[in-house]
Scaffold this motif. Structure first.
Motif, PDB file in Angstrom:
ATOM      1  N   LYS A 153     114.282   5.340  35.974  1.00 30.83           N
ATOM      2  CA  LYS A 153     113.272   6.181  36.596  1.00 30.83           C
ATOM      3  C   LYS A 153     113.374   6.235  37.959  1.00 30.83           C
ATOM      4  O   LYS A 153     113.761   5.420  38.691  1.00 30.83           O
ATOM      5  CB  LYS A 153     111.712   5.456  36.300  1.00 30.83           C
ATOM      6  N   ASP A 154     113.102   7.409  38.540  1.00 27.54           N
ATOM      7  CA  ASP A 154     113.327   7.475  40.222  1.00 27.54           C
ATOM      8  C   ASP A 154     111.844   7.195  40.839  1.00 27.54           C
ATOM      9  O   ASP A 154     111.028   7.946  40.793  1.00 27.54           O
ATOM     10  CB  ASP A 154     113.826   9.044  40.592  1.00 27.54           C
ATOM     11  N   ASP A 155     111.832   5.906  41.411  1.00 29.25           N
ATOM     12  CA  ASP A 155     110.389   5.347  41.812  1.00 29.25           C
ATOM     13  C   ASP A 155     110.329   6.374  43.281  1.00 29.25           C
ATOM     14  O   ASP A 155     109.091   6.346  43.753  1.00 29.25           O
ATOM     15  CB  ASP A 155     110.358   4.128  42.028  1.00 29.25           C
ATOM     16  N   ALA A 156     111.324   6.629  43.782  1.00 28.80           N
ATOM     17  CA  ALA A 156     111.325   7.410  45.153  1.00 28.80           C
ATOM     18  C   ALA A 156     110.423   8.690  45.180  1.00 28.80           C
ATOM     19  O   ALA A 156     109.927   9.117  46.135  1.00 28.80           O
ATOM     20  CB  ALA A 156     112.376   7.715  45.638  1.00 28.80           C
ATOM     21  N   THR A 157     110.130   9.244  43.942  1.00 28.74           N
ATOM     22  CA  THR A 157     109.134  10.427  43.628  1.00 28.74           C
ATOM     23  C   THR A 157     107.831  10.253  43.780  1.00 28.74           C
ATOM     24  O   THR A 157     107.109  11.218  43.846  1.00 28.74           O
ATOM     25  CB  THR A 157     109.699  11.368  42.397  1.00 28.74           C
ATOM     26  N   GLU A 158     107.434   9.036  43.531  1.00 29.38           N
ATOM     27  CA  GLU A 158     105.927   8.845  43.463  1.00 29.38           C
ATOM     28  C   GLU A 158     105.398   9.253  44.923  1.00 29.38           C
ATOM     29  O   GLU A 158     106.067   8.747  45.982  1.00 29.38           O
ATOM     30  CB  GLU A 158     105.771   7.501  43.162  1.00 29.38           C
ATOM     31  N   VAL A 159     104.440  10.230  44.932  1.00 28.63           N
ATOM     32  CA  VAL A 159     103.683  10.272  46.219  1.00 28.63           C
ATOM     33  C   VAL A 159     102.295   9.461  46.582  1.00 28.63           C
ATOM     34  O   VAL A 159     101.628   9.621  45.397  1.00 28.63           O
ATOM     35  CB  VAL A 159     103.308  11.728  46.244  1.00 28.63           C
ATOM     36  N   ILE A 160     102.249   8.772  47.474  1.00 26.57           N
ATOM     37  CA  ILE A 160     101.033   7.834  47.691  1.00 26.57           C
ATOM     38  C   ILE A 160     100.017   8.928  48.637  1.00 26.57           C
ATOM     39  O   ILE A 160     100.364   9.536  49.630  1.00 26.57           O
ATOM     40  CB  ILE A 160     101.369   6.719  48.469  1.00 26.57           C
ATOM     41  N   LEU A 161      98.925   9.157  48.282  1.00 32.30           N
ATOM     42  CA  LEU A 161      97.909  10.138  48.569  1.00 32.30           C
ATOM     43  C   LEU A 161      97.080   9.304  49.601  1.00 32.30           C
ATOM     44  O   LEU A 161      96.668   9.798  50.892  1.00 32.30           O
ATOM     45  CB  LEU A 161      97.089  10.668  47.644  1.00 32.30           C
ATOM     46  N   ALA A 162      96.760   8.237  49.386  1.00 36.88           N
ATOM     47  CA  ALA A 162      95.897   7.289  50.196  1.00 36.88           C
ATOM     48  C   ALA A 162      96.048   5.731  49.876  1.00 36.88           C
ATOM     49  O   ALA A 162      96.543   5.349  48.587  1.00 36.88           O
ATOM     50  CB  ALA A 162      94.409   7.331  49.987  1.00 36.88           C
ATOM     51  N   LYS A 163      96.109   4.951  50.838  1.00 33.57           N
ATOM     52  CA  LYS A 163      96.225   3.449  50.798  1.00 33.57           C
ATOM     53  C   LYS A 163      95.164   2.738  51.668  1.00 33.57           C
ATOM     54  O   LYS A 163      95.115   3.303  52.733  1.00 33.57           O
ATOM     55  CB  LYS A 163      97.642   3.334  51.139  1.00 33.57           C
ATOM     56  N   ASN A 164      94.681   1.685  51.271  1.00 36.15           N
ATOM     57  CA  ASN A 164      93.551   0.909  52.203  1.00 36.15           C
ATOM     58  C   ASN A 164      93.723  -0.618  51.683  1.00 36.15           C
ATOM     59  O   ASN A 164      94.005  -0.772  50.657  1.00 36.15           O
ATOM     60  CB  ASN A 164      92.171   1.236  51.743  1.00 36.15           C
ATOM     61  N   VAL A 165      94.203  -1.225  52.769  1.00 39.39           N
ATOM     62  CA  VAL A 165      94.365  -2.643  52.841  1.00 39.39           C
ATOM     63  C   VAL A 165      93.378  -3.492  53.257  1.00 39.39           C
ATOM     64  O   VAL A 165      92.674  -3.355  54.423  1.00 39.39           O
ATOM     65  CB  VAL A 165      95.992  -3.008  53.324  1.00 39.39           C
ATOM     66  N   PHE A 166      93.100  -4.810  52.512  1.00 41.15           N
ATOM     67  CA  PHE A 166      92.129  -5.817  52.879  1.00 41.15           C
ATOM     68  C   PHE A 166      92.737  -7.187  53.173  1.00 41.15           C
ATOM     69  O   PHE A 166      93.513  -7.407  52.189  1.00 41.15           O
ATOM     70  CB  PHE A 166      90.750  -5.725  51.906  1.00 41.15           C
ATOM     71  N   ALA A 167      92.298  -8.057  53.934  1.00 32.92           N
ATOM     72  CA  ALA A 167      92.824  -9.111  54.048  1.00 32.92           C
ATOM     73  C   ALA A 167      92.594 -10.240  53.355  1.00 32.92           C
ATOM     74  O   ALA A 167      91.042 -10.261  52.814  1.00 32.92           O
ATOM     75  CB  ALA A 167      92.723  -9.686  55.690  1.00 32.92           C
ATOM     76  N   LEU A 168      93.266 -11.136  52.701  1.00 31.23           N
ATOM     77  CA  LEU A 168      92.812 -12.485  51.881  1.00 31.23           C
ATOM     78  C   LEU A 168      92.875 -13.391  52.800  1.00 31.23           C
ATOM     79  O   LEU A 168      94.159 -13.763  53.271  1.00 31.23           O
ATOM     80  CB  LEU A 168      93.445 -12.352  50.605  1.00 31.23           C
ATOM     81  N   SER A 169      92.084 -14.381  52.825  1.00 34.82           N
ATOM     82  CA  SER A 169      92.203 -15.638  53.776  1.00 34.82           C
ATOM     83  C   SER A 169      92.268 -16.832  52.755  1.00 34.82           C
ATOM     84  O   SER A 169      91.653 -16.862  51.715  1.00 34.82           O
ATOM     85  CB  SER A 169      90.820 -15.756  54.499  1.00 34.82           C
ATOM     86  N   PRO A 170      92.928 -17.972  53.569  1.00 37.40           N
ATOM     87  CA  PRO A 170      92.995 -19.239  52.622  1.00 37.40           C
ATOM     88  C   PRO A 170      91.632 -19.903  52.215  1.00 37.40           C
ATOM     89  O   PRO A 170      90.858 -19.668  53.122  1.00 37.40           O
ATOM     90  CB  PRO A 170      94.083 -20.085  53.362  1.00 37.40           C
ATOM     91  N   VAL A 171      91.377 -20.581  51.107  1.00 37.52           N
ATOM     92  CA  VAL A 171      90.417 -21.462  50.949  1.00 37.52           C
ATOM     93  C   VAL A 171      90.788 -22.811  50.644  1.00 37.52           C
ATOM     94  O   VAL A 171      91.851 -23.043  50.296  1.00 37.52           O
ATOM     95  CB  VAL A 171      89.726 -20.779  49.829  1.00 37.52           C
ATOM     96  N   SER A 172      89.869 -23.726  51.312  1.00 38.54           N
ATOM     97  CA  SER A 172      90.021 -25.131  51.289  1.00 38.54           C
ATOM     98  C   SER A 172      91.462 -25.715  51.606  1.00 38.54           C
ATOM     99  O   SER A 172      92.282 -26.613  50.727  1.00 38.54           O
ATOM    100  CB  SER A 172      89.726 -25.580  49.631  1.00 38.54           C
ATOM    101  N   ASN A 173      91.922 -25.144  52.478  1.00 44.02           N
ATOM    102  CA  ASN A 173      93.282 -25.590  53.128  1.00 44.02           C
ATOM    103  C   ASN A 173      94.327 -25.334  52.229  1.00 44.02           C
ATOM    104  O   ASN A 173      95.415 -26.198  52.047  1.00 44.02           O
ATOM    105  CB  ASN A 173      93.211 -27.156  53.426  1.00 44.02           C
ATOM    106  N   SER A 174      94.369 -24.222  51.447  1.00 41.87           N
ATOM    107  CA  SER A 174      95.428 -23.754  50.551  1.00 41.87           C
ATOM    108  C   SER A 174      96.672 -23.450  51.261  1.00 41.87           C
ATOM    109  O   SER A 174      97.787 -23.495  50.644  1.00 41.87           O
ATOM    110  CB  SER A 174      94.994 -23.044  49.622  1.00 41.87           C
TER     111      SER A 174
END
Length: 149
Positions: free
Chosen positions: A21-42
């Motif tokens: 499969k040629d993954d390069a043909t996939e077109v991303i229309l939108a992307k949103n990124v949210f940060a994840l923080s460590p918990v309890s000194n992990s």
């Protein structure tokens, strides 16, 4: 004879490589990124990306770093981290070494349909847990949607 053998292997290799499969043909229309923080000194941090593709598919991509060899369950909960809430969406767990999971999303756990646009404005938060036997131990978390602003 050796030339014919190598020629046969070369042709077979070309045929096999052309069938992927040629993954390069996939077109991303939108992307949103949210940060994840460590918990309890992990010391585990990362992000969650909501990605909308041209074919209408929405993926939730979790990426973390510095994790253990456990399989880490992950969930999107209702409300903010500060308020707490019920599980709204069960995500694919993060497997050991790859530190990533991808979940294709079209509905919440209760069957309610959800779109990319609704996900990026969802009143929720995300938690990644140590493992299935220790769900009370959260190793990374973050607000998403309207709560991340």
């Amino acid at each position: 004879m050796k030339k014919q053998y190598f020629l046969l292997i070369a042709i077979f290799s070309l045929l096999i490589s052309g069938c992927g499969k040629d993954d390069a043909t996939e077109v991303i229309l939108a992307k949103n990124v949210f940060a994840l923080s460590p918990v309890s000194n992990s010391n585990i941090s990362g992000n969650v990306s909501f990605v909308k593709y041209e074919d209408g598919r929405t993926e939730v991509i979790l990426q973390i770093s510095n994790s253990s060899k456990d399989i880490h369950p992950a969930y999107i909960y209702t409300n903010s981290l500060e308020e707490g809430g019920a599980v709204a969406l069960t995500l694919e767990p993060i497997e050991c070494d790859c530190e990533e999971s991808i979940t294709v999303v079209s509905k919440l756990d209760n069957g309610t349909p959800i779109t990319y646009e609704q996900l990026i404005s969802f009143n929720g938060h995300l938690k990644i847990h140590q493992n299935a036997d220790n769900l009370e131990v959260v190793i990374a978390q973050g607000n998403i949607g309207v709560n991340a602003q």
